[in-house]
Design a protein around this motif. Structure first.
Motif, PDB file in Angstrom:
ATOM      1  N   UNK A 232      37.930  39.729  48.339  1.00 21.78           N
ATOM      2  CA  UNK A 232      36.734  39.544  47.522  1.00 21.78           C
ATOM      3  C   UNK A 232      36.869  40.343  46.239  1.00 21.78           C
ATOM      4  N   UNK A 233      36.017  40.044  45.286  1.00 23.54           N
ATOM      5  CA  UNK A 233      36.049  40.775  44.019  1.00 23.54           C
ATOM      6  C   UNK A 233      35.730  42.244  44.240  1.00 23.54           C
TER       7      UNK A 233
ATOM      8  N   UNK B  26      37.434  48.044  44.575  1.00 21.23           N
ATOM      9  CA  UNK B  26      37.611  49.224  45.423  1.00 21.23           C
ATOM     10  C   UNK B  26      39.082  49.596  45.546  1.00 21.23           C
ATOM     11  N   UNK B  27      39.948  48.584  45.741  1.00 25.86           N
ATOM     12  CA  UNK B  27      41.384  48.847  45.842  1.00 25.86           C
ATOM     13  C   UNK B  27      41.928  49.379  44.526  1.00 25.86           C
ATOM     14  N   UNK B  28      41.428  48.823  43.420  1.00 22.02           N
ATOM     15  CA  UNK B  28      41.877  49.280  42.113  1.00 22.02           C
ATOM     16  C   UNK B  28      41.506  50.710  41.841  1.00 22.02           C
TER      17      UNK B  28
ATOM     18  N   UNK C 147      56.768  44.929  39.979  1.00 25.28           N
ATOM     19  CA  UNK C 147      56.968  44.012  41.099  1.00 25.28           C
ATOM     20  C   UNK C 147      55.667  43.223  41.259  1.00 25.28           C
ATOM     21  N   UNK C 148      55.704  41.952  40.854  1.00 24.51           N
ATOM     22  CA  UNK C 148      54.489  41.155  40.739  1.00 24.51           C
ATOM     23  C   UNK C 148      54.335  40.213  41.924  1.00 24.51           C
ATOM     24  N   UNK C 149      53.106  40.129  42.418  1.00 21.08           N
ATOM     25  CA  UNK C 149      52.727  39.081  43.360  1.00 21.08           C
ATOM     26  C   UNK C 149      51.608  38.279  42.719  1.00 21.08           C
ATOM     27  N   UNK C 150      51.499  37.016  43.108  1.00 23.53           N
ATOM     28  CA  UNK C 150      50.451  36.144  42.580  1.00 23.53           C
ATOM     29  C   UNK C 150      49.514  35.776  43.715  1.00 23.53           C
ATOM     30  N   UNK C 151      48.227  36.087  43.537  1.00 25.41           N
ATOM     31  CA  UNK C 151      47.234  35.896  44.589  1.00 25.41           C
ATOM     32  C   UNK C 151      46.115  34.965  44.130  1.00 25.41           C
ATOM     33  N   UNK C 152      45.368  34.404  45.085  1.00 25.76           N
ATOM     34  CA  UNK C 152      44.144  33.684  44.732  1.00 25.76           C
ATOM     35  C   UNK C 152      43.175  34.616  44.018  1.00 25.76           C
ATOM     36  N   UNK C 153      42.309  34.052  43.195  1.00 25.96           N
ATOM     37  CA  UNK C 153      41.337  34.851  42.453  1.00 25.96           C
ATOM     38  C   UNK C 153      40.190  35.217  43.396  1.00 25.96           C
ATOM     39  N   UNK C 154      39.918  36.495  43.580  1.00 24.81           N
ATOM     40  CA  UNK C 154      38.847  36.900  44.504  1.00 24.81           C
ATOM     41  C   UNK C 154      37.473  36.564  43.932  1.00 24.81           C
ATOM     42  N   UNK C 155      36.599  36.070  44.770  1.00 28.01           N
ATOM     43  CA  UNK C 155      35.296  35.575  44.321  1.00 28.01           C
ATOM     44  C   UNK C 155      34.221  36.647  44.430  1.00 28.01           C
TER      45      UNK C 155
END
Length: 425
Positions: free
Chosen positions: A177-178, A183-185, A293-301
Motif C-alpha cells: 500500500x502507499x 513507512x518503509x521509506x 540495484x533496481x526492481x520494478x513493482x506495481x504502484x501502491x494504492x
C-alpha cells in the motif's frame, strides 16, 4: 536483429494483379516543415514520384528504421511490392500527417502513438485496419488503445507506462500500500521516503493519475465497448474530491513536493537518497549506471481501488488516402505484426511488445521489462479523444495549488471540474 518470414502470407491471395498496379498515395509526403530539405532515401529525394507500381511509402523514426528495413526487404521479396522508408522526427509525424494526407502527398503507413487518434480520426486522415482474428494475438490493452468509435486504426507494437522503481538495497521488499511504502521509506533512513517528479506550475497529472484512479476518479467515463465517453466527465466525482484531500495531506507532509522536478527526482534516486521512485522505463538505465540495484513493482494504492496508470501504445497506422490498402494492410498485419518484427522492435526500444507471443517472451527474458509489462497490462489507455486537450492545463495547475496548500482542496478540485466542463461545452 534480422527479421525473416517463413510463414505463408495470410493476405497474399488478396493481392491480385490489380492490387500490384496500385501505387502509394504520393511520394512528396516526406517534406519537412518550414521549407527544410526533405530527407533523401537511397540517394534520391523523397519528393520524387514512385518509380515502380505497387510501392508503399512508410514514415518511420530513426530508432525503428533498421527493423523496418529488414521487414521491407522481406515484403518486397515475397510480394514484389517495394517499401519506401522515409525517416521522420517522431514528434513531427502527427502534424505532418494531418497536413499532407489531404493533399495526397502523405505516406501509406506511419508510426505513431495511440493518443494521436482523436486528431487523426476527426481530421479524416486515417483508415481503419481490419485486424480480424489477429486482434486476439495482441495484448488487449493495446487493441483497446488503438480503437476509436468502435474501430481499430493501427497495428500496435509497444506498451509504455510508469511503475514503481525500488532500490533493493534500501527496500528489500515491495510495499503493498502507499502508506506502507512511506513507512518503509522513512525506516530506510533515506532523505526522501518516496520520489516523483512534479512541475512547479502544473504538478504532473500523468504521474499522479494512478493515485487518482485508486480513489475511483477517472477523467472520463467509458461506453459499453470500453471507449472513453467525452460527455461523461468523472474527474469531479466524490472520488476526485477524496483524491484532492489526499493530495493536500501529502503536500503538507512533504511527501509530494512541487520543488522537486523530474531532474531532481532522478538525481536523488540515483544518489541513493530514496528507496522508491515513480517513473517509466526511460529512467532505468541511468539508475543502473549509478549502481542502483533496481526492481520494478506495481504502484501502491492510497485508495481502495487499484492504482492504474495511463498506458501509451505505439503502433503503425494506415492513411485514409492510401491507394494500396490491401498491400499496406498485409505489411501492417503480417510483417509489422509478426513475432519477428515485434521482438526486434522491443530489442531496439526496450518497451514491452504489443503482440502477446513477443510480450510473454520479453517478460520471461527481462525482469525490468516484466515489471513494467505487468503494470501496463492492467493499466488504462491514455484518452485519445480530442476533448482530453481541455483537461490538462486545469488539471495540472489545480494539483499544484492543492499540494502547495493554496486553498481548500475540495473547493479547488470542484472549481477545476467546472472549468473543464465549461471548456468542453
Amino acid at each position: 536483429m534480422r527479421a525473416t518470414f517463413s510463414a505463408p502470407i495470410r493476405l497474399g491471395a488478396l493481392l491480385g494483379a490489380g492490387a500490384f498496379a496500385l501505387t502509394a498515395c504520393g511520394g512528396s509526403g516526406s517534406e519537412e516543415p518550414s521549407g527544410s530539405p526533405a530527407p533523401e532515401q537511397n540517394g534520391e529525394s523523397s519528393n520524387a514520384a514512385p518509380e515502380a507500381a505497387g510501392e508503399l511509402t512508410v514514415w518511420v523514426d530513426a530508432d525503428r528504421a533498421d527493423v523496418l528495413a529488414d521487414a521491407a526487404e522481406d515484403f518486397e521479396a515475397d510480394t514484389g511490392i517495394a517499401v519506401n522508408l522515409v525517416q521522420q522526427d517522431f514528434g513531427e509525424i502527427r502534424d505532418q500527417f494531418v497536413s499532407q494526407v489531404p493533399t495526397g502527398e502523405g505516406p501509406d503507413i506511419a508510426v505513431g502513438a495511440h493518443d494521436w487518434l482523436g486528431v487523426l480520426v476527426t481530421n479524416g486522415v486515417v483508415a481503419p485496419v481490419e485486424l480480424g482474428d489477429s486482434a486476439n494475438d495482441f495484448e488487449q490493452v493495446t487493441v483497446d488503445a488503438w480503437s476509436y468509435d468502435g474501430q481499430t486504426y493501427g497495428v500496435p507494437y509497444s506498451i509504455e507506462n510508469i511503475a514503481l522503481l525500488r532500490n533493493t538495497e534500501l527496500a528489500p521488499e515491495a510495499p503493498e500500500t502507499f502508506d506502507e511504502m512511506i513507512e518503509m521509506g522513512e525506516a530506510s533512513g533515506a532523505t526522501y521516503p518516496f520520489l516523483v517528479g512534479l512541475d512547479p506550475q502544473n504538478a504532473d497529472p500523468y504521474h499522479l493519475y494512478p493515485f487518482q484512479m485508486s480513489f475511483g476518479a477517472p477523467v472520463f467515463g467509458t461506453n459499453e465497448d470500453g471507449s472513453y465517453n467525452p460527455e461523461d466527465l468523472q474527474i469531479g466525482n466524490e472520488g476526485g474530491q477524496e483524491f484532492a484531500q489526499w493530495l493536500a495531506e501529502q503536500g503538507e507532509a512533504g511527501v509530494l513536493n512541487t520543488n522537486i522536478d523530474g531532474d531532481l527526482a532522478l538525481e536523488n534516486f540515483n544518489s541513493g537518497d530514496s528507496p522508491f521512485y515513480l517513473t517509466g522505463p526511460w529512467n532505468v538505465p541511468a539508475a543502473q549506471e549509478n549502481g542502483i540495484d533496481v526492481a520494478v513493482d506495481p504502484i501502491p494504492a492510497p485508495g481502495d481501488s487499484p492504482a492504474q496508470p495511463f498506458v501509451g501504445v505505439q503502433g503503425f497506422f494506415l492513411s485514409a488516402q492510401s491507394e494500396n490498402v490491401v498491400a499496406a494492410t498485409n505489411f501492417l498485419i503480417n510483417y509489422i505484426g509478426s513475432p519477428e518484427v515485434q521482438t526486434a522492435l522491443y530489442e531496439v526500444g526496450g518497451r514491452a511488445p504489443a503482440l502477446t507471443e513477443s510480450f510473454d517472451a520479453a517478460l520471461a527474458d527481462d525482469e525490468i521489462v516484466a515489471g513494467f509489462g505487468a503494470v501496463g497490462a492492467d493499466a488504462v489507455p491514455m484518452p485519445s479523444i480530442p476533448e482530453m486537450g481541455a483537461v490538462w492545463d486545469f488539471w495540472g495547475a489545480t494539483q499544484t495549488a492543492i499540494i502547495n496548500g493554496e486553498g481548500d482542496p475540495v473547493e479547488l478540485w470542484d472549481r477545476m471540474a467546472e472549468d473543464i466542463e465549461g471548456a468542453l461545452d
